[in-house]
Write a protein that holds these residues in place. Structure first.
Motif, PDB file in Angstrom:
ATOM      1  N   ILE B 263     -47.323  38.079  28.658  1.00  0.00           N
ATOM      2  CA  ILE B 263     -47.684  39.279  27.887  1.00  0.00           C
ATOM      3  C   ILE B 263     -48.332  40.324  28.804  1.00  0.00           C
ATOM      4  O   ILE B 263     -49.250  40.028  29.561  1.00  0.00           O
ATOM      5  CB  ILE B 263     -48.648  38.913  26.735  1.00  0.00           C
ATOM      6  N   ARG B 264     -47.746  41.542  28.802  1.00  0.00           N
ATOM      7  CA  ARG B 264     -48.297  42.654  29.601  1.00  0.00           C
ATOM      8  C   ARG B 264     -48.530  43.809  28.627  1.00  0.00           C
ATOM      9  O   ARG B 264     -47.580  44.248  27.967  1.00  0.00           O
ATOM     10  CB  ARG B 264     -47.288  43.134  30.650  1.00  0.00           C
ATOM     11  N   ASP B 265     -49.708  44.299  28.595  1.00  0.00           N
ATOM     12  CA  ASP B 265     -50.033  45.414  27.713  1.00  0.00           C
ATOM     13  C   ASP B 265     -49.551  45.118  26.295  1.00  0.00           C
ATOM     14  O   ASP B 265     -48.951  45.965  25.634  1.00  0.00           O
ATOM     15  CB  ASP B 265     -49.365  46.717  28.203  1.00  0.00           C
ATOM     16  N   GLY B 266     -49.720  43.893  25.867  1.00  0.00           N
ATOM     17  CA  GLY B 266     -49.342  43.534  24.503  1.00  0.00           C
ATOM     18  C   GLY B 266     -47.860  43.315  24.314  1.00  0.00           C
ATOM     19  O   GLY B 266     -47.395  43.039  23.221  1.00  0.00           O
ATOM     20  N   ARG B 267     -47.080  43.423  25.393  1.00  0.00           N
ATOM     21  CA  ARG B 267     -45.634  43.200  25.253  1.00  0.00           C
ATOM     22  C   ARG B 267     -45.239  41.946  26.040  1.00  0.00           C
ATOM     23  O   ARG B 267     -45.704  41.713  27.150  1.00  0.00           O
ATOM     24  CB  ARG B 267     -44.861  44.418  25.767  1.00  0.00           C
ATOM     25  N   ILE B 268     -44.336  41.165  25.452  1.00  0.00           N
ATOM     26  CA  ILE B 268     -43.906  39.933  26.120  1.00  0.00           C
ATOM     27  C   ILE B 268     -42.686  40.179  27.014  1.00  0.00           C
ATOM     28  O   ILE B 268     -42.625  39.793  28.163  1.00  0.00           O
ATOM     29  CB  ILE B 268     -43.557  38.837  25.092  1.00  0.00           C
ATOM     30  N   GLY B 269     -41.750  40.917  26.478  1.00  0.00           N
ATOM     31  CA  GLY B 269     -40.494  41.097  27.208  1.00  0.00           C
ATOM     32  C   GLY B 269     -39.670  39.833  27.131  1.00  0.00           C
ATOM     33  O   GLY B 269     -40.070  38.835  26.515  1.00  0.00           O
ATOM     34  N   TYR B 270     -38.496  39.887  27.736  1.00  0.00           N
ATOM     35  CA  TYR B 270     -37.613  38.725  27.696  1.00  0.00           C
ATOM     36  C   TYR B 270     -37.962  37.758  28.816  1.00  0.00           C
ATOM     37  O   TYR B 270     -38.454  38.172  29.868  1.00  0.00           O
ATOM     38  CB  TYR B 270     -36.154  39.154  27.811  1.00  0.00           C
ATOM     39  N   SER B 271     -37.664  36.483  28.594  1.00  0.00           N
ATOM     40  CA  SER B 271     -37.949  35.493  29.642  1.00  0.00           C
ATOM     41  C   SER B 271     -36.897  35.552  30.744  1.00  0.00           C
ATOM     42  O   SER B 271     -37.128  35.116  31.857  1.00  0.00           O
ATOM     43  CB  SER B 271     -37.991  34.091  29.044  1.00  0.00           C
ATOM     44  N   ALA B 272     -35.753  36.102  30.417  1.00  0.00           N
ATOM     45  CA  ALA B 272     -34.702  36.261  31.424  1.00  0.00           C
ATOM     46  C   ALA B 272     -33.611  37.148  30.861  1.00  0.00           C
ATOM     47  O   ALA B 272     -33.532  37.357  29.650  1.00  0.00           O
ATOM     48  CB  ALA B 272     -34.116  34.910  31.819  1.00  0.00           C
ATOM     49  N   ALA B 273     -32.791  37.672  31.763  1.00  0.00           N
ATOM     50  CA  ALA B 273     -31.622  38.425  31.322  1.00  0.00           C
ATOM     51  C   ALA B 273     -30.434  37.970  32.156  1.00  0.00           C
ATOM     52  O   ALA B 273     -30.602  37.493  33.276  1.00  0.00           O
ATOM     53  CB  ALA B 273     -31.849  39.921  31.501  1.00  0.00           C
ATOM     54  N   THR B 274     -29.268  38.101  31.553  1.00  0.00           N
ATOM     55  CA  THR B 274     -28.070  37.714  32.273  1.00  0.00           C
ATOM     56  C   THR B 274     -27.320  38.959  32.710  1.00  0.00           C
ATOM     57  O   THR B 274     -27.087  39.854  31.902  1.00  0.00           O
ATOM     58  CB  THR B 274     -27.164  36.845  31.390  1.00  0.00           C
ATOM     59  N   VAL B 275     -26.993  39.013  33.995  1.00  0.00           N
ATOM     60  CA  VAL B 275     -26.193  40.122  34.511  1.00  0.00           C
ATOM     61  C   VAL B 275     -24.855  39.555  34.941  1.00  0.00           C
ATOM     62  O   VAL B 275     -24.795  38.617  35.737  1.00  0.00           O
ATOM     63  CB  VAL B 275     -26.900  40.805  35.704  1.00  0.00           C
ATOM     64  N   ARG B 276     -23.786  40.077  34.366  1.00  0.00           N
ATOM     65  CA  ARG B 276     -22.459  39.615  34.732  1.00  0.00           C
ATOM     66  C   ARG B 276     -21.881  40.598  35.734  1.00  0.00           C
ATOM     67  O   ARG B 276     -21.834  41.803  35.481  1.00  0.00           O
ATOM     68  CB  ARG B 276     -21.592  39.546  33.472  1.00  0.00           C
ATOM     69  N   LEU B 277     -21.447  40.102  36.878  1.00  0.00           N
ATOM     70  CA  LEU B 277     -20.896  40.979  37.916  1.00  0.00           C
ATOM     71  C   LEU B 277     -19.433  41.272  37.627  1.00  0.00           C
ATOM     72  O   LEU B 277     -18.733  40.448  37.040  1.00  0.00           O
ATOM     73  CB  LEU B 277     -20.996  40.300  39.283  1.00  0.00           C
TER      74      LEU B 277
END
Ligand SMILES: Nc1ncnc2c1ncn2[C@@H]1O[C@H](COP(=O)(O)OP(=O)(O)OP(=O)(O)O)[C@@H](O)[C@H]1O
Ligand SMILES: [Mg+2]
Lengths: 232, 451
Positions: B263-277
């Motif tokens: 948690i940063r500034d009250g926001r969690i954000g995603y634990s990961a993201a997938t980038v497809r090349l």
């Protein structure tokens, strides 16, 4: 002697070491064998007859002394050259025939030609011819076990001669044969000696045969020639 | 002596002792058979895994991690996977994912979102992670939907499930599952109520802030599970749901307590993201761009070398097992050849007396052991091939009952056979060196002396 001898043996010795103890099977033999001669070697058991023949045949190498055949030194040849010598200069027959039991008469006679590198067809042709010469033309496909002792020895004679050797060495060739067959075999050697001037050296115990056929008798005792030798 | 005659002599002698020749060659056959099947198994495994990798999105996928995380999911006990962890303050939110999607060389980017749920079909229920996957990813060629179809849009009310979870839910016929309704039950906490309650009343259930909610979705497609799990990521997902309906499901805003540490500034954000090349060639460029944005990256392509090394090691281990059999076979040849010398002692003497050289004798025996190797090696190839097919059959039979597709577990490139035969001959010749030498050294005087 006017002619140079075919075989010239000087101070020939062969010592076996048995259990650390040296046993002199031959202890200084001097012997000349003329080309076209028929020489018999006799002596008691253990006197060194076979040892002498094996040395002449290139199966064994002397501990001391020299053997010259046709002017070339045989003693001291390396293993490869000795094999060539056995292949082309001498033919040997033995008391126990020493045929290969799994091979037919023809294949046994053919054997020296195989090691001489002769082509198969030529080999078969010559082997059949030599079998014919010793009176076994009809037995080419028979194995040793299917032949009598006398017939086996004839096969051995054909095999010994097929490479056209200068000398035929026979170590008690009649030892396993009845007296009639023995006479036939020695008679065969005698014929070859007379008709083809084949030099024959034969070891034999049988005095009657030796006296009848040999033109010269060499007697061995304890590795030395006691009668019929050539002083150096 | 002509080489052809030496071969003739060798074969004649082998023919004469048929049973022993057969038994000795059988030793070589079994050794080579073991070696061939071991190596072909190793090669087959490598081929299958490599092919599964190539067919999937694994190599063209880069997992993007927020600051501080070394591994998707944030589990600190796990082995760190990110080569370069991101900056501590990098937040992986929707804006960041959108930025990732805009990078050159990136075909698509989406957050990795999953939540635990009780998944039900008919009267059966199973706990599973439900994966939120955009329609674009489900539609990509990397995912094979064998039955039904992928959901068409991010808002379609439908899910894609894999065959394994279907079977666990009692549906063995994937085609029949398409159109059936799946229930997804989630847990949520009413934070407003939590503040007013004490723990005792929470757990007595009198007035619980914890509530369960069940949503129903039709199954639109079923994915096949590959035998080697090579499709990784998506194909392993039990249940895939489009972001639209997923957003309407009431659930906890995190799937793991570890998420809370981010948690940063009250926001969690995603634990990961997938980038497809778009292509594997873009990997290095995209990765450095992503790292410039402050995120950590993890790409399986980086592991390729490790995988290759693992296969090489496995090949060696399998070959070592086969080698044991070969060593035993080689000892068998040495034994047979020495026996042969003793039996043919007199014959060797005769051959020498009529003019055979040491080399001639050596060659005959050498060819003899070589012929045993050639016959045993060729037969071993057939044996190895046949047993491999048989084993493959049995595995197939067993796995088909579990709903796994047919897989060729063994691979037989031509070099395996050629190499195996050459190796068998080589080993046999090596085994023949000592006996051949010994035969050549036979003293004819001794050999001929007595009956
Ligand atoms: N390979 C060998 N190793 C050890 N001693 C040997 C060997 N060959 C021969 N001898 C010995 O050498 C001596 C001569 O043997 P050789 O075979 O030459 O006698 P021989 O005259 O042929 O006897 P026989 O009439 O019995 O055949 C004997 O004392 C024998 O024991
Ligand atoms: Mg004797």
């Amino acid at each position: 002697m006017t002619d140079a001898p075919l075989v010239r043996v000087r101070a020939l010795a062969r010592t076996y070491v048995i259990g650390g103890v040296p046993v002199a099977a031959l202890a200084g033999v001097d012997l000349d064998v003329a080309a076209g001669s028929f020489t018999a070697v006799t002596g008691a058991s253990g006197s060194g007859k076979s040892t002498l023949l094996n040395l002449l045949g290139g199966l064994d190498t002397p501990s001391a002394g020299t053997i010259e055949v046709d002017g070339a030194l045989v003693s001291g040849l390396d293993r490869e050259a000795l094999a060539r010598y056995r292949r082309s200069v001498v033919g040997m027959i033995f008391q126990s025939f020493n045929l290969v039991p799994s091979r037919t008469a023809l294949e046994n006679v053919e054997l020296p030609l195989v090691f001489a590198g002769v082509d198969k067809k030529e080999r078969k042709r010559r082997a059949a011819e030599f079998l014919d010469r010793v009176g076994l033309g009809g037995r080419t496909g028979h194995r040793p076990a299917e032949l009598s002792g006398g017939e086996q020895q004839r096969v051995a004679v054909a095999r010994a001669l097929i490479n056209g050797p200068r000398i035929l060495l026979a170590d008690e060739p009649t030892g396993n044969l009845d007296s009639r067959t023995a006479r036939e075999i020695v008679g065969l050697l005698d014929g070859l000696n007379r008709e083809r001037r084949l030099t024959v050296v034969m070891v034999s115990h049988e005095e009657s045969l030796v006296r009848e056929f040999a033109r010269r008798i060499v007697r061995l005792r304890d590795g030395r020639i006691v009668d019929g030798g050539d002083a150096a | 002596m002509r080489p052809a005659d030496a071969v003739d002599f060798a074969l004649a002698s082998l023919r004469q002792r048929r049973l022993r020749t057969f038994l000795t060659a059988s030793g070589v056959m079994i050794g080579i058979g073991a070696l061939v099947s071991m190596i072909s198994f190793g090669k087959g495994l490598q081929k299958n895994v490599t092919r599964a990798f190539e067919a999937s999105d694994l190599f063209t996928t880069v997992t993007v991690l927020p600051g501080g995380a070394e591994k998707p999911g944030g589990d600190p006990d796990g082995k760190p996977r990110a080569k370069a962890p991101g900056r501590a303050d990098a937040l992986l939110d929707d804006a960041a994912v959108a930025a990732l999607a805009r990078l050159p060389g990136v075909a698509m980017a989406y957050p990795d979102v999953s939540f635990p749920a009780l998944v039900g079909l008919g009267d059966r229920r199973e706990f599973r992670l439900v994966q939120v996957v955009p329609a674009a990813a489900v539609n990509s060629s990397a995912l094979r939907i064998r039955w039904g179809r992928a959901y068409g849009s991010d808002d379609e009310n439908g899910v894609v499930v894999n065959r394994t979870v279907l079977r666990q839910l009692g549906e063995t016929e994937p085609a029949a599952a398409v159109g059936r309704t799946i229930r997804i039950t989630t847990v949520s906490i009413d934070l407003a109520r939590l503040a007013t309650l004490n723990l005792a009343s929470i757990f007595s259930g009198a007035s619980s802030p914890v509530s369960q909610e069940t949503a129903e979705f039709p199954i639109v497609g079923v994915t096949e599970v590959m035998a080697f799990g090579g499709e990784g990521g998506l194909a392993e997902s039990a249940v895939m749901i489009p972001p639209g309906p997923a957003g309407r499901i009431k659930r906890l805003p995190f799937s793991s307590v570890w998420d809370l540490f981010r948690i940063r500034d009250g926001r969690i954000g995603y634990s990961a993201a997938t980038v497809r090349l778009a292509s594997l060639r873009d990997l290095d460029r995209v990765r450095s761009k992503v790292q410039d944005l402050g995120f950590g990256t993890f790409a399986l392509a980086d592991q390729l070398e490790e995988v290759t090394r693992a296969f090489r090691f496995m090949d060696m281990a399998l070959a070592a097992v086969g080698m044991i059999a070969i060593v035993v076979a080689a000892l068998g040849i040495v034994n047979t050849m020495i026996m042969s010398i003793l039996e043919r002692y007199r014959e060797i003497g005769v051959m020498k007396a009529v003019g055979a050289s040491d080399g001639d004798i050596k060659r005959i025996f050498f060819f003899e052991s070589g012929a045993i190797g050639l016959a045993g090696g060729a037969a071993g190839c057939v044996l190895g091939w046949a047993t491999s097919l048989l084993i493959n059959r049995l595995i197939d039979l067993y796995l088909s009952r579990q709903g796994m597709p047919h897989v060729a577990y063994f691979s037989f490139p031509a070099w395996i056979f050629l190499g195996a035969v050459a190796f068998a001959v080589l080993v046999s010749l090596a085994s023949g060196i000592y006996p051949a030498r010994r035969a050549a050294r036979v003293d004819p005087v001794v050999a001929l002396r007595h009956d």
